[in-house]
Each structure stands twice: as C-alpha cells, then as structure tokens.
Motif scaffolding. Structure first.
Motif, PDB file in Angstrom:
ATOM      1  N   UNK A 349      84.170 -14.731  77.772  1.00  0.00           N
ATOM      2  CA  UNK A 349      83.672 -13.359  77.799  1.00  0.00           C
ATOM      3  C   UNK A 349      84.372 -12.548  76.709  1.00  0.00           C
ATOM      4  N   UNK A 350      83.578 -11.734  76.012  1.00  0.00           N
ATOM      5  CA  UNK A 350      84.113 -10.834  74.992  1.00  0.00           C
ATOM      6  C   UNK A 350      83.594  -9.436  75.340  1.00  0.00           C
ATOM      7  N   UNK A 351      84.251  -8.735  76.260  1.00  0.00           N
ATOM      8  CA  UNK A 351      83.757  -7.426  76.703  1.00  0.00           C
ATOM      9  C   UNK A 351      83.624  -6.415  75.571  1.00  0.00           C
ATOM     10  N   UNK A 356      78.897 -12.325  77.010  1.00  0.00           N
ATOM     11  CA  UNK A 356      79.402 -13.090  78.133  1.00  0.00           C
ATOM     12  C   UNK A 356      79.533 -14.558  77.785  1.00  0.00           C
ATOM     13  N   UNK A 357      80.247 -15.278  78.614  1.00  0.00           N
ATOM     14  CA  UNK A 357      80.452 -16.703  78.354  1.00  0.00           C
ATOM     15  C   UNK A 357      79.185 -17.496  78.666  1.00  0.00           C
ATOM     16  N   UNK A 358      79.128 -18.700  78.097  1.00  0.00           N
ATOM     17  CA  UNK A 358      77.963 -19.552  78.311  1.00  0.00           C
ATOM     18  C   UNK A 358      76.814 -19.154  77.402  1.00  0.00           C
ATOM     19  N   UNK A 359      75.600 -19.346  77.924  1.00  0.00           N
ATOM     20  CA  UNK A 359      74.406 -18.974  77.158  1.00  0.00           C
ATOM     21  C   UNK A 359      74.323 -17.456  77.095  1.00  0.00           C
ATOM     22  N   UNK A 360      74.430 -16.918  75.914  1.00  0.00           N
ATOM     23  CA  UNK A 360      74.463 -15.471  75.753  1.00  0.00           C
ATOM     24  C   UNK A 360      73.074 -14.878  75.622  1.00  0.00           C
ATOM     25  N   UNK A 361      72.249 -15.389  74.697  1.00  0.00           N
ATOM     26  CA  UNK A 361      70.913 -14.826  74.487  1.00  0.00           C
ATOM     27  C   UNK A 361      69.987 -15.878  73.890  1.00  0.00           C
ATOM     28  N   UNK A 362      68.701 -15.636  74.073  1.00  0.00           N
ATOM     29  CA  UNK A 362      67.645 -16.496  73.527  1.00  0.00           C
ATOM     30  C   UNK A 362      66.598 -15.610  72.867  1.00  0.00           C
ATOM     31  N   UNK A 391      76.417 -11.549  79.409  1.00  0.00           N
ATOM     32  CA  UNK A 391      75.856 -10.647  78.399  1.00  0.00           C
ATOM     33  C   UNK A 391      74.828  -9.709  79.025  1.00  0.00           C
ATOM     34  N   UNK A 392      73.995 -10.223  79.905  1.00  0.00           N
ATOM     35  CA  UNK A 392      73.025  -9.378  80.595  1.00  0.00           C
ATOM     36  C   UNK A 392      73.739  -8.307  81.430  1.00  0.00           C
ATOM     37  N   UNK A 393      74.820  -8.697  82.093  1.00  0.00           N
ATOM     38  CA  UNK A 393      75.554  -7.731  82.907  1.00  0.00           C
ATOM     39  C   UNK A 393      76.173  -6.628  82.057  1.00  0.00           C
ATOM     40  N   UNK A 394      76.722  -6.997  80.910  1.00  0.00           N
ATOM     41  CA  UNK A 394      77.324  -5.993  80.031  1.00  0.00           C
ATOM     42  C   UNK A 394      76.274  -5.002  79.529  1.00  0.00           C
ATOM     43  N   UNK A 395      75.090  -5.514  79.139  1.00  0.00           N
ATOM     44  CA  UNK A 395      74.036  -4.638  78.618  1.00  0.00           C
ATOM     45  C   UNK A 395      73.507  -3.706  79.706  1.00  0.00           C
ATOM     46  N   UNK A 396      73.292  -4.218  80.892  1.00  0.00           N
ATOM     47  CA  UNK A 396      72.777  -3.377  81.966  1.00  0.00           C
ATOM     48  C   UNK A 396      73.813  -2.326  82.375  1.00  0.00           C
ATOM     49  N   UNK A 397      75.101  -2.672  82.308  1.00  0.00           N
ATOM     50  CA  UNK A 397      76.139  -1.691  82.623  1.00  0.00           C
ATOM     51  C   UNK A 397      76.170  -0.565  81.600  1.00  0.00           C
ATOM     52  N   UNK A 398      75.760  -0.832  80.383  1.00  0.00           N
ATOM     53  CA  UNK A 398      75.710   0.173  79.334  1.00  0.00           C
ATOM     54  C   UNK A 398      74.382   0.932  79.322  1.00  0.00           C
TER      55      UNK A 398
END
Length: 415
Positions: A349-351, A356-362, A391-398
């Motif tokens: 994870x890179x906040x 986020x860790x793993x598959x970040x985006x497609x 990554x989805x969680x970080x974007x939705x939190x923003x």
C-alpha cells in the motif's frame, strides 16, 4: 480396260504410273477372297498403257489420288508408319522378308515411341525417362521425352518422409567441411579480409537510426469532465543497442497536470522481436515525486501483440509494476482497430499516492484510426478504467469514483 494385256503375276507393278512421293509403302496385297473396292467404277480413262494384274492381285488403288492417303494394313498388323510424312523416304527396290524388314527405315524416330508387341510388357512403364541419355552405341530410349500418363511419381523435394521414388540424397563430401571458415582467407591475407568484413558490417549492418512515435495525443470526455493524455516514445541507435526514452502525461483542462513521467532507458535486443530495457524513471505528481529504477521488456509477441512490461523500484523502496498490450486489427488498408489493455500492480500500500497493494487498476479500450498516411492517423475510441482493492478504497475515501468510462479523440503519428 479392254486393251490392256495381262502381265505375269511375279512382275506386275501395282503402283506403276502413280505419284508415291508422299505415300506410306503399301501393306501386303489383299487376298482373292476380299471384294474389289473399285468394282463398278469406270476405269476406261485410267492409265490405258498399264498392264492389268490378275484378279487375285488387282491394284485396289488404281485410278485413285493417293497423295494424301495412307493405305490401310490388315487389322491384325497395324501399319507402323500410318500418319507419317514419307516424302523424304526412298521406297525399297526389292521386298524384304517380313522377319528381317526394318519398319522404321528412313524415318526420324528421335521423338517417337514405337508400339511394343501386345504380348511383351513395356519395361519402362511408369518411369520418367525424360532425363536419361542412351549409352554410346545403344538404341535410343523409346520413352525419352514422353509423359507417362497415369503414373504418379513423388516430387523430388526435400521432405522428412521416406517417399519411394525420390532420388537418393548423397552424403556431404568430406572436403566440404574442411578448410577456412571464410573461403577468401585461403586466397588472401586473413587479417586483411577480417578488416574488410568488419568494414562491411559497419557500413551495411551497423546502421544508426532514430524514431519518434506519438502513440497517443488525445482529448477525453467523461461526464462533463474534459481531460487530455499524451503518450510519446522514441529511440536512437542500431539493431542491437539503443537509447530509448518514454514520456506519459495526463490531466484535466483548467486543473494542470495530474501525473507525468519520463523514462530514460538502455535497450538491448535479446530476441529478434524483443528488447530488454533498464534505466530510470522520474514521476511528477501533486502528492509527491518519485525516482524509480526500471527493468522491463518491450517487443512484438506471437500473433502480433505489442507488449511493454516493466517493474519500478522507487527511491523510497516501493515496488510497482505495469504491463501494456495492444493489437492492430486491420479492417482495410486505411481503417485499423486497435484494442488495448493496461494493468498496474503494487507490492504494498502507498497511501501517499492512493495506491493499494495487489491489483491496483485495469484499463481497457479500443481505438479506431484512419491512416491518411502511414505516419499520420486520427482516431476515435472508448476507454474504461476500474480500480481494485486498496486503490478503490483510497479513491472512494477521497470522493472520487473507482470506475470511469471515457470517449477519446486523438492523433497517432510517427517520424
């Protein structure tokens, strides 16, 4: 024929007074039992001074124009010269016994195949004798130059199959594998020839070239938000070693650059269609800049998929990766559909960067371009992006969406 005196049977010439320059020698006379083919014809004007032959030996051709006719032979013995031009053949002065007569005397038999007796099988049947030359003093092959219809001979082509009928392959001579590697070294000074070969390689194989490829220069439209994106890369060097650079950037109109990166890479060909690349990447983001070590590959995969994959290790120890693949589906000579997919991964994870860790985006899309020229092609397309996991969680939190669909319009060019 009332004034004609009969001649002795042994001395009568049945063809006296006839033009025999183009005729095939007559077959044996017909027997007395055969009907006279001229019975009922008016023969009064035909050769009054010619002596008549006995009825048993009457000339069946008397009074007929035989210049273009080949006399028929008995059914049991076909005339071997039927249909041949006999104008250059001198008729025999005396009859030859049947057992010793040469049926081909005076004939050009270089291109003819004499008929074999029915009781004797043709020893060359089914063989291609067109390339065989007769031995000195021997008789010419009667099948030379003739196609043996009905016989199928395997072609003499290289194959792994042991096909019957193929010419045997001789082993490589022992002398072919001996001597210098370069034949010219056996005639000239090897050192001078080595220098000449190196100069030839430099002039014809060590070519330096440069290219700039604008893969994407486009404007995107999504739910009232207009943005732009730019993807440009280029290289300079030879076929093996190159300096490769890449630039990517995107942002929204009025808000400045959202993200941009520049890569400087050393590229070396490791396969005919693949290069190994390594170098550095500098990334610019509002959240924070990064400097990464880059290791990757780029090239043309089987079935003409263009692949670009790389791993990035940042100056803060963050390990990420990205892989892209695209394919040019040619519809016509001008219209080309290009499906494209891009995936990003992260080892942690890179906040700070909302990764986020793993598959970040497609990201999946397709662009339809029209090549006005090979070097210049406008296009339109659609692109769908989806974020996953952290990554989805970080974007939705923003307050930002984790899924987006955009219409793109742009230009692809290279020079």
């Amino acid at each position: 024929m009332s004034t004609m005196a009969p001649a002795p049977v042994a001395q009568a010439d049945p063809h006296a007074g006839h033009d025999m320059s183009t005729m095939t020698p007559a077959a044996p006379p017909a027997s007395a039992a055969q009907p006279d083919p001229h019975a009922g014809h008016d023969m009064s004007a035909m050769m009054p001074n010619m002596p008549a032959a006995p009825s048993a030996q009457a000339d069946p051709h008397a009074g007929h124009d035989m210049s273009t006719t080949t006399s028929a032979a008995p059914a049991a013995q076909a005339d071997p010269h039927a249909g041949h031009d006999m104008s250059n053949v001198a008729p025999a002065t005396a009859p030859v016994p049947a057992a010793q007569s040469n049926p081909h005397a005076g004939h050009d038999m270089s291109t003819m195949t004499p008929a074999a007796p029915a009781a004797q099988a043709d020893p060359h049947a089914g063989h291609d004798m067109s390339n065989m030359a007769p031995a000195p003093g021997a008789q010419a092959d009667p099948h030379a130059g003739h196609a043996m219809a009905g016989m199928v001979t395997p072609p003499n082509v290289p194959t792994s199959a042991d096909t019957p009928g193929r010419q045997p392959e001789m082993p490589t001579p022992a002398g072919a594998t001996t001597g210098p590697v370069h034949a010219a070294d056996g005639l000239f000074d090897p050192a001078e020839m080595a220098a000449a070969r190196e100069q030839l390689r430099v002039e014809h194989g060590d070519v330096r070239a440069t290219a700039v490829i604008i893969d994407q220069a486009e404007v995107t439209f999504s739910e009232g938000e207009d943005a732009y994106a730019l993807d440009v890369q280029g290289w300079t060097g030879g076929d093996i070693n190159r300096f490769w650079w890449k630039f990517e950037g995107e942002g929204e109109f009025g808000d400045g650059v959202e993200e941009a990166e520049v890569q400087a890479l050393y590229s070396r060909a490791i396969r005919p269609f693949f290069d190994f690349q390594t170098g550095v990447r500098q990334t610019y983001r509002p959240e924070g800049d990064r400097t990464d070590l880059v290791v990757g590959i780029q090239g043309l995969a089987p079935y003409w998929f263009e692949v670009d994959a790389a791993a990035f290790l940042s100056n803060k120890g963050e390990l990420t990766a990205r892989a892209e693949a695209e394919y040019d589906q040619r519809i016509t000579q001008k219209w080309i559909l290009q499906p494209r997919a891009e995936v990003t991964l992260s080892a942690e994870d890179i906040p700070e960067l909302s990764i986020g860790s793993g598959l970040s985006s497609l990201q999946v899309g397709a662009r339809l371009r029209y090549e006005i020229r090979k070097e210049f092609a406008p296009y339109v397309g659609v692109e769908w992006t989806k974020s996953f996991g952290g990554t989805r969680d970080f974007l939705e939190a923003e307050g930002r969406s984790s899924e987006d669909t955009r219409v793109v319009v742009g230009i692809r060019a290279w020079f």
